[in-house]
Motif scaffolding. Sequence first.
Motif, PDB file in Angstrom:
ATOM      1  N   ILE A 158      25.697  50.681  54.915  1.00 14.97           N
ATOM      2  CA  ILE A 158      26.121  49.344  55.426  1.00 14.97           C
ATOM      3  C   ILE A 158      26.139  48.332  54.488  1.00 14.97           C
ATOM      4  N   ALA A 159      25.504  48.118  53.494  1.00 16.21           N
ATOM      5  CA  ALA A 159      25.404  47.215  52.587  1.00 16.21           C
ATOM      6  C   ALA A 159      26.789  47.115  51.502  1.00 16.21           C
ATOM      7  N   LEU A 160      27.096  48.336  51.293  1.00 17.91           N
ATOM      8  CA  LEU A 160      28.426  48.519  50.623  1.00 17.91           C
ATOM      9  C   LEU A 160      29.596  48.046  51.578  1.00 17.91           C
ATOM     10  N   TYR A 161      29.510  48.632  52.712  1.00 19.47           N
ATOM     11  CA  TYR A 161      30.616  48.359  53.565  1.00 19.47           C
ATOM     12  C   TYR A 161      30.815  46.781  53.532  1.00 19.47           C
ATOM     13  N   LEU A 162      29.603  46.146  53.840  1.00 18.32           N
ATOM     14  CA  LEU A 162      29.549  44.652  54.185  1.00 18.32           C
ATOM     15  C   LEU A 162      30.186  43.910  52.909  1.00 18.32           C
ATOM     16  N   SER A 163      29.798  44.378  51.697  1.00 16.07           N
ATOM     17  CA  SER A 163      30.114  43.795  50.460  1.00 16.07           C
ATOM     18  C   SER A 163      31.380  43.890  49.899  1.00 16.07           C
ATOM     19  N   HIS A 164      31.913  45.261  50.057  1.00 17.45           N
ATOM     20  CA  HIS A 164      33.061  45.609  49.365  1.00 17.45           C
ATOM     21  C   HIS A 164      34.221  46.409  50.198  1.00 17.45           C
ATOM     22  N   TYR A 165      33.945  46.395  51.473  1.00 17.76           N
ATOM     23  CA  TYR A 165      35.150  47.134  52.313  1.00 17.76           C
ATOM     24  C   TYR A 165      35.427  46.236  53.546  1.00 17.76           C
ATOM     25  N   ALA A 166      34.422  45.646  54.103  1.00 18.45           N
ATOM     26  CA  ALA A 166      35.012  44.686  55.321  1.00 18.45           C
ATOM     27  C   ALA A 166      35.374  43.366  55.013  1.00 18.45           C
ATOM     28  N   GLY A 167      36.377  43.064  55.969  1.00 18.75           N
ATOM     29  CA  GLY A 167      36.854  41.681  55.736  1.00 18.75           C
ATOM     30  C   GLY A 167      35.947  40.787  56.108  1.00 18.75           C
ATOM     31  N   ARG A 168      36.137  39.511  55.599  1.00 24.57           N
ATOM     32  CA  ARG A 168      35.188  38.326  55.636  1.00 24.57           C
ATOM     33  C   ARG A 168      34.543  38.052  57.115  1.00 24.57           C
TER      34      ARG A 168
ATOM     35  N   GLU B 258      34.031  44.771  37.789  1.00 25.35           N
ATOM     36  CA  GLU B 258      35.037  45.369  38.967  1.00 25.35           C
ATOM     37  C   GLU B 258      36.310  45.459  38.614  1.00 25.35           C
ATOM     38  N   GLU B 259      36.858  44.557  38.145  1.00 25.88           N
ATOM     39  CA  GLU B 259      38.246  44.429  37.588  1.00 25.88           C
ATOM     40  C   GLU B 259      38.694  45.335  36.629  1.00 25.88           C
ATOM     41  N   ALA B 260      37.788  45.462  35.773  1.00 19.03           N
ATOM     42  CA  ALA B 260      37.837  46.392  34.462  1.00 19.03           C
ATOM     43  C   ALA B 260      37.822  47.827  34.982  1.00 19.03           C
ATOM     44  N   ALA B 261      37.047  48.149  35.819  1.00 18.34           N
ATOM     45  CA  ALA B 261      36.965  49.684  36.372  1.00 18.34           C
ATOM     46  C   ALA B 261      38.676  49.840  37.365  1.00 18.34           C
ATOM     47  N   LEU B 262      38.863  48.872  37.963  1.00 19.35           N
ATOM     48  CA  LEU B 262      40.248  49.039  38.697  1.00 19.35           C
ATOM     49  C   LEU B 262      41.441  49.111  37.960  1.00 19.35           C
ATOM     50  N   SER B 263      41.280  48.115  37.010  1.00 17.81           N
ATOM     51  CA  SER B 263      42.445  48.380  35.821  1.00 17.81           C
ATOM     52  C   SER B 263      42.627  49.349  35.036  1.00 17.81           C
ATOM     53  N   LEU B 264      41.600  50.401  35.064  1.00 24.47           N
ATOM     54  CA  LEU B 264      41.709  51.455  34.307  1.00 24.47           C
ATOM     55  C   LEU B 264      41.915  52.628  35.199  1.00 24.47           C
TER      56      LEU B 264
ATOM     57  N   GLN C  34      26.485  40.430  43.681  1.00 21.49           N
ATOM     58  CA  GLN C  34      26.309  39.829  42.538  1.00 21.49           C
ATOM     59  C   GLN C  34      26.950  40.674  41.389  1.00 21.49           C
ATOM     60  N   THR C  35      27.386  41.558  41.872  1.00 24.75           N
ATOM     61  CA  THR C  35      27.664  42.419  40.447  1.00 24.75           C
ATOM     62  C   THR C  35      29.071  41.444  39.785  1.00 24.75           C
ATOM     63  N   PRO C  36      29.156  41.324  38.684  1.00 28.27           N
ATOM     64  CA  PRO C  36      30.358  40.797  38.031  1.00 28.27           C
ATOM     65  C   PRO C  36      31.632  40.855  38.401  1.00 28.27           C
TER      66      PRO C  36
ATOM     67  N   ARG D  79      31.115  53.232  41.994  1.00 29.07           N
ATOM     68  CA  ARG D  79      30.059  54.274  41.638  1.00 29.07           C
ATOM     69  C   ARG D  79      29.750  53.862  40.146  1.00 29.07           C
ATOM     70  N   THR D  80      30.795  53.308  39.330  1.00 35.62           N
ATOM     71  CA  THR D  80      30.522  53.144  37.955  1.00 35.62           C
ATOM     72  C   THR D  80      30.194  51.711  37.428  1.00 35.62           C
ATOM     73  N   ALA D  81      30.592  50.767  38.477  1.00 38.91           N
ATOM     74  CA  ALA D  81      30.313  49.235  38.349  1.00 38.91           C
ATOM     75  C   ALA D  81      29.300  48.652  39.125  1.00 38.91           C
ATOM     76  N   VAL D  82      29.408  48.932  40.568  1.00 46.15           N
ATOM     77  CA  VAL D  82      28.542  48.071  41.340  1.00 46.15           C
ATOM     78  C   VAL D  82      26.946  48.780  41.416  1.00 46.15           C
ATOM     79  N   LEU D  83      27.018  50.195  41.741  1.00 42.73           N
ATOM     80  CA  LEU D  83      25.871  50.957  41.785  1.00 42.73           C
ATOM     81  C   LEU D  83      24.800  50.708  40.516  1.00 42.73           C
ATOM     82  N   PRO D  84      25.369  50.966  39.253  1.00 44.18           N
ATOM     83  CA  PRO D  84      24.753  50.788  38.233  1.00 44.18           C
ATOM     84  C   PRO D  84      23.918  49.466  37.958  1.00 44.18           C
TER      85      PRO D  84
END
Length: 319
Positions: free
Chosen positions: A100-110, A201-207, A195-197, A216-221
Motif C-alpha cells: 500500500i505504501a509503495l502504491y500510494l507513493s509511486h503509483y497512484a495519482g495525487r 529515482e531519475e538516475a535509475a529511470l534514465s538508465l 523522501q527518496t531523493p 527495487r534499486t533506489a527506493v527500497l534501499p
Amino acid sequence: MVQPGGGWLPRRKGFGAERAFSTLTLVAGAMVLVIIVAITAFLIAKAIPALQADEANFITETDWFPNQEPPEFGIAAIAWGTLVTSLIALIVAVPIALGIALYLSHYAGRRVATTFGFLVDLLAAVPSVVFGLWGFIVFIRPVRTFSVWLNDYFGWLPFFDGTGPFGRSFLLGGLVLAIMVLPIITALSREVFMQTPTTDEEAALSLGATRWEMIRTAVLPYGRAGVIASIMLGLGRALGETIALALTLGFINEITVNIIQNGGNSIAANIANGFGEAGDIGRGALIASGLVLFGITLVVNAAARVIIYRRREFTESAA
C-alpha cells in the motif's frame, strides 16, 4: 564588542523566548525519563511480594494460579502467546502495508493517493475495543472456516493440527492485530518512500530501469532503515494490545505452535481479564507480568528510535 565594519554587536538577551522554549523542552524531556523510572519503581515494588510468595519459577512456569494456596504462576505461556500473536500480525501486515505504501507513493495519482491515504490513516483512529468486538462477533466466522480448511489440507503441519474446536485462537488474535498495526506501518513507510531523493529515482529511470526496477534499486534501499523502524513500532503496538486480544483469544495457558486450535493467552489480555478478581498476591503477579511486558515494549521502541537516529545521520551526511 566592535564589528569589523564598525558599530557594536547587539547584546545577547539574558532570557528570551527562544531560551524559554529550550528550557521548557528540556524539562519536558526530563519528565518523560522521570515518569519511566517512577513506573518501573512502582511495578518492581508491587511485584516483589508476589514473586517472593510464588512457589513456581516465574520465568518457566506455564500455569497461572496466583490466587491459590500456595500460589504458583509464571509468564512462559502468556509471554509465548504475546510473541506468537505479534509475529502473526507482522507476517500478515508487513507485506500488505509495504504494498500500500509503495502504491500510494509511486503509483497512484495525487487524488487517489490522498483519498486512500486518509482511509488507511482512519484505521488508526478506531478504538481497539471496536476491533475486538468485530473480531469476536463477525470475523471469527470466516477465520473458523479458514481454520477448518487449513486443518483439512495442511493438518500434517504442527501449526494447523488439531481436532477442534476452532475460532478463538492465535490465528484470530493475530489477524485482528494485523489490521490494527497496518495503518502504523503503512503511514510511516509511505513517508519514508516519499523522501527518496528525486535524483536517485531519475538516475535509475534514465538508465532504462522500469518503475519496479527503480523502486527495487533506489527506493527500497534508501528506505530500508525507516521501514524497519516502522515495523518495530508496529510490533510495539501489537505487543501491548489488550482489549482486542482479550476478546479474541481462548485463554488456555500452554506453549504450542498450533495457531488454529482454541486457546492462547497474552500478557496484556491476562491482566485485563484477571485483575478484577485477583487478591493481593494475584494483583502483584499481574503487575509482575506487566513489568515484563513493559520491559519488552521499552526495548522494542528504543531499538526503533536507534534505527531512526542512525537513518537520520545517514541522510544528513548524504545531503
